[in-house]
Design a protein around this motif. Structure first.
Motif, PDB file in Angstrom:
ATOM      1  N   THR A  41      -3.175  -9.231   6.070  1.00 23.15           N
ATOM      2  CA  THR A  41      -3.842  -8.511   4.995  1.00 23.15           C
ATOM      3  C   THR A  41      -3.156  -7.184   4.725  1.00 23.15           C
ATOM      4  OG1 THR A  41      -5.367  -7.440   6.525  1.00 23.15           O
ATOM      5  CG2 THR A  41      -6.035  -9.574   5.625  1.00 23.15           C
ATOM      6  N   ASN A  42      -3.416  -6.629   3.558  1.00 22.01           N
ATOM      7  CA  ASN A  42      -2.841  -5.326   3.214  1.00 22.01           C
ATOM      8  C   ASN A  42      -3.327  -4.230   4.154  1.00 22.01           C
ATOM      9  OD1 ASN A  42      -1.208  -6.086   1.076  1.00 22.01           O
ATOM     10  ND2 ASN A  42      -2.857  -5.926  -0.425  1.00 22.01           N
ATOM     11  N   ILE A  45      -1.280  -4.285   7.300  1.00 21.72           N
ATOM     12  CA  ILE A  45       0.075  -3.794   7.050  1.00 21.72           C
ATOM     13  C   ILE A  45       0.080  -2.276   6.952  1.00 21.72           C
ATOM     14  CG2 ILE A  45       1.970  -3.780   5.386  1.00 21.72           C
ATOM     15  CD1 ILE A  45       1.302  -6.634   4.681  1.00 21.72           C
ATOM     16  N   ALA A  46      -0.925  -1.716   6.265  1.00 29.10           N
ATOM     17  CA  ALA A  46      -1.005  -0.265   6.126  1.00 29.10           C
ATOM     18  C   ALA A  46      -1.297   0.422   7.450  1.00 29.10           C
ATOM     19  CB  ALA A  46      -2.082   0.094   5.106  1.00 29.10           C
ATOM     20  N   ALA A  61      -1.532 -14.049  -0.041  1.00 29.89           N
ATOM     21  CA  ALA A  61      -0.277 -13.809  -0.750  1.00 29.89           C
ATOM     22  C   ALA A  61       0.296 -15.107  -1.299  1.00 29.89           C
ATOM     23  CB  ALA A  61       0.727 -13.136   0.186  1.00 29.89           C
ATOM     24  N   SER A 238       2.154  -5.091  -7.879  1.00 27.73           N
ATOM     25  CA  SER A 238       2.230  -3.644  -7.702  1.00 27.73           C
ATOM     26  C   SER A 238       1.368  -2.886  -8.708  1.00 27.73           C
ATOM     27  CB  SER A 238       3.692  -3.184  -7.816  1.00 27.73           C
ATOM     28  OG  SER A 238       4.483  -3.812  -6.827  1.00 27.73           O
ATOM     29  N   PRO A 253      -2.606  -9.327  -3.462  1.00 24.41           N
ATOM     30  CA  PRO A 253      -2.468  -8.385  -2.337  1.00 24.41           C
ATOM     31  C   PRO A 253      -1.052  -7.821  -2.350  1.00 24.41           C
ATOM     32  CG  PRO A 253      -2.343 -10.638  -1.555  1.00 24.41           C
ATOM     33  CD  PRO A 253      -2.529 -10.727  -3.033  1.00 24.41           C
ATOM     34  N   GLU A 254      -0.906  -6.556  -2.692  1.00 21.34           N
ATOM     35  CA  GLU A 254       0.401  -5.999  -3.043  1.00 21.34           C
ATOM     36  C   GLU A 254       1.453  -6.146  -1.957  1.00 21.34           C
ATOM     37  OE1 GLU A 254       2.385  -1.669  -4.126  1.00 21.34           O
ATOM     38  OE2 GLU A 254       0.218  -1.948  -4.204  1.00 21.34           O
ATOM     39  N   GLN A 255       1.219  -5.587  -0.762  1.00 20.30           N
ATOM     40  CA  GLN A 255       2.245  -5.544   0.268  1.00 20.30           C
ATOM     41  C   GLN A 255       2.586  -6.925   0.808  1.00 20.30           C
ATOM     42  OE1 GLN A 255       3.972  -2.872   0.879  1.00 20.30           O
ATOM     43  NE2 GLN A 255       2.713  -1.698  -0.562  1.00 20.30           N
ATOM     44  N   SER A 256       1.589  -7.715   1.084  1.00 23.65           N
ATOM     45  CA  SER A 256       1.860  -9.047   1.632  1.00 23.65           C
ATOM     46  C   SER A 256       2.539  -9.944   0.610  1.00 23.65           C
ATOM     47  CB  SER A 256       0.564  -9.693   2.134  1.00 23.65           C
ATOM     48  OG  SER A 256      -0.397  -9.745   1.108  1.00 23.65           O
TER      49      SER A 256
END
Length: 291
Positions: A41-42, A45-46, A61, A238, A253-256
């Protein structure tokens, strides 16, 4: 002396093994992080920044990427361009390499000078675009293949490999009545499989990673290859200004998503490489021995 040499050899093996293990970890860990990040999940990751094993497994993702049939159309485009382009490139590269490998070819030195010249100087993006436009290749898949159909570096490697084949084999074939095309396709190419596999992999990676040519020559989004579409998916995830035919109902989900895009773009080539790996080093090395 023998014992000292044995101890030194063992010490060298231990140090060598440890050094190679560290290099392998440095090489593999970033890819493991990307794969793991694509399945988490984002929030995780954060929080963790660097992930090897996700605490919470998530396929959001990949559900976002594959939530629209557009991705499958783009995948089909890339596979088709890669297969057709690689076959076409190998055909014309083999023909040119075989011709230039013949020492009795008139004007061989001048032709090789022109080939090497293209490695040092090129027309540039704008002249190439104008040529493609005047040929009527805009919004055609041929625009993804013809501008990069042959590479001087690949042709020279294949030419050098052909020169290593004993001339006696060709002379024997001529005595048996075989013409030049017969010699190439029946004798030279079957004996050059390591080089053929190596150059084919080079071309396949080039066509699979086609991005700039697609941006320049394809105005229709339904013709985009996978690399261009994945870039658009990253832009959408993004939260940037975006307009396309993607009709995904899954929240991005941006980062993943960014990491999942890397996996999707890289995995096909990784699956093909093990089948060609045994020929890769041999083909590249043998083709670079003689000039």
């Amino acid at each position: 002396m023998v014992e000292d040499r044995t101890f030194g050899g063992r010490l060298f093996s231990i140090v060598n093994f440890a050094l190679l293990a560290v290099i392998a970890l440095v090489t593999v860990l970033p890819f493991v992080h990307v794969v793991a990040g694509s399945f988490t999940t984002n929030a995780e990751i954060a929080a963790k920044k660097f992930i090897l094993v996700p605490t919470v497994w998530s396929t959001e993702a990949y559900r976002f990427i594959f939530s629209t049939p557009t991705i499958f159309r783009a995948m089909a485009v890339s596979i088709g361009v890669t297969l057709v382009g690689t076959l076409f490139s190998m055909l014309i590269t083999s023909l040119m390499a075989y011709g230039l490998s013949r020492r009795d070819l008139d004007g061989r030195g001048g032709l090789m000078f022109l080939v090497v010249f293209t490695m040092l100087f090129s027309g540039g993006m704008i002249p190439t675009f104008l040529v493609v436009k005047e040929l009527g290749l805009i919004d055609t898949y041929a625009a993804l293949i013809l501008p990069s159909a042959i590479t001087a570096f690949n042709m020279i490697i294949l030419k050098n490999f052909f020169q290593n084949i004993p001339e006696g084999l060709e002379e024997s074939a001529k005595i048996d009545g075989c013409h030049d095309f017969g010699i190439l396709f029946r004798i030279v190419l079957p004996l050059s499989m390591p080089a053929i596999a190596t150059i084919s992999l080079f071309y396949a990676v080039t066509y699979w990673n086609t991005y700039m040519n697609a941006i320049l020559y394809l105005n229709k989004s339904e013709m985009w290859p996978i690399q261009v579409l994945l870039r658009q998916i990253v832009v959408l995830a993004s939260g940037m200004d975006y307009s396309s035919n993607l009709d995904s109902a899954v929240p991005p989900p941006e980062q993943s998503v960014k990491m999942a895009v890397i996996v999707v773009a890289t995995l096909p080539i990784l699956l093909v490489y093990p089948f060609l790996q045994k020929h890769f080093a041999k083909g590249a090395m043998l083709g670079s021995i003689k000039g």
